[in-house]
Design an enzyme around this catalytic site. Structure first.
Site, PDB file in Angstrom:
ATOM      1  N   LYS A  58       0.839  -1.210   0.000  1.00  0.00           N
ATOM      2  CA  LYS A  58       0.000   0.000   0.000  1.00  0.00           C
ATOM      3  C   LYS A  58       0.869   1.252   0.000  1.00  0.00           C
ATOM      4  O   LYS A  58       0.383   2.361   0.033  1.00  0.00           O
ATOM      5  CB  LYS A  58      -0.900   0.019   1.246  1.00  0.00           C
ATOM      6  CG  LYS A  58      -2.024  -0.976   1.225  1.00  0.00           C
ATOM      7  CD  LYS A  58      -3.158  -0.617   2.189  1.00  0.00           C
ATOM      8  CE  LYS A  58      -2.832  -0.546   3.611  1.00  0.00           C
ATOM      9  NZ  LYS A  58      -4.031  -0.444   4.484  1.00  0.00           N
TER      10      LYS A  58
ATOM     11  N   LYS B 166       2.686   2.072   2.517  1.00  0.00           N
ATOM     12  CA  LYS B 166       2.600   2.647   3.867  1.00  0.00           C
ATOM     13  C   LYS B 166       3.647   1.985   4.758  1.00  0.00           C
ATOM     14  O   LYS B 166       3.779   0.782   4.775  1.00  0.00           O
ATOM     15  CB  LYS B 166       1.219   2.382   4.489  1.00  0.00           C
ATOM     16  CG  LYS B 166       0.135   3.302   3.987  1.00  0.00           C
ATOM     17  CD  LYS B 166      -1.154   3.072   4.768  1.00  0.00           C
ATOM     18  CE  LYS B 166      -1.474   4.236   5.657  1.00  0.00           C
ATOM     19  NZ  LYS B 166      -2.894   4.263   6.099  1.00  0.00           N
TER      20      LYS B 166
END
Ligand code: C2G
Length: 120
Positions: free
Chosen positions: A44, A46
């Site tokens: 993602k 992240k």
């Protein structure tokens, strides 16, 4: 028994996350949280401060969370909805429209995102 599911990273758990989870729990009788694994976070884009295990413990400590499952990819939601007989999928309004395909399998509810706080 009305089952609700939501997904997220929930890193450095803050009141925005807690308010989302509380409102998600209020939509039904059982709340399942699909918690992004460290590997999926990487996909993602992240970086989470806390590991999956630590983030899982924090989420499980919330009285209104009934079950935490790993979220390892984008494709698992339909299977999860079927496996856990989910009635409602919910997520914050920053995802508005992104998960409408789940309408074929369960109700889709976007909850207002809490302004002015984020993990980053
Ligand atoms: N959220 C919120 N208010 C904030 C921050 C987050 O309501 N100030 C909500 C998000 O909308 C999301 C949930 O809290 O519903 C978790 O947020 P993140 O941990 O940032 O999750 P995200 O990276 O959006 O992952 O497959 C779905 C993804 O895993 C969602």
């Amino acid at each position: 028994m009305r089952t609700v599911i939501t997904y997220g990273t929930f890193d450095t758990l803050h009141y925005g996350h807690i308010r989302l989870l509380r409102r998600a729990a209020e939509l039904g009788d059982r709340l399942i949280v699909g918690l992004s694994t460290d590997e999926f976070n990487f996909l993602k884009g992240k970086k989470s401060l806390f590991t999956y295990e630590d983030r899982k413990k924090d989420i499980e400590a919330l009285r209104f969370v009934d079950l935490v499952i790993p979220e390892g990819n984008w494709e698992q939601k339909i299977k999860d909805v079927q496996k856990y007989s989910v009635d409602i999928f919910t997520i914050g309004s920053d995802w508005e429209g992104e998960f409408d395909f789940l309408n074929d399998f369960c109700k889709v509810v976007y909850l207002e995102r809490t302004p002015s706080i984020s993990s980053t």
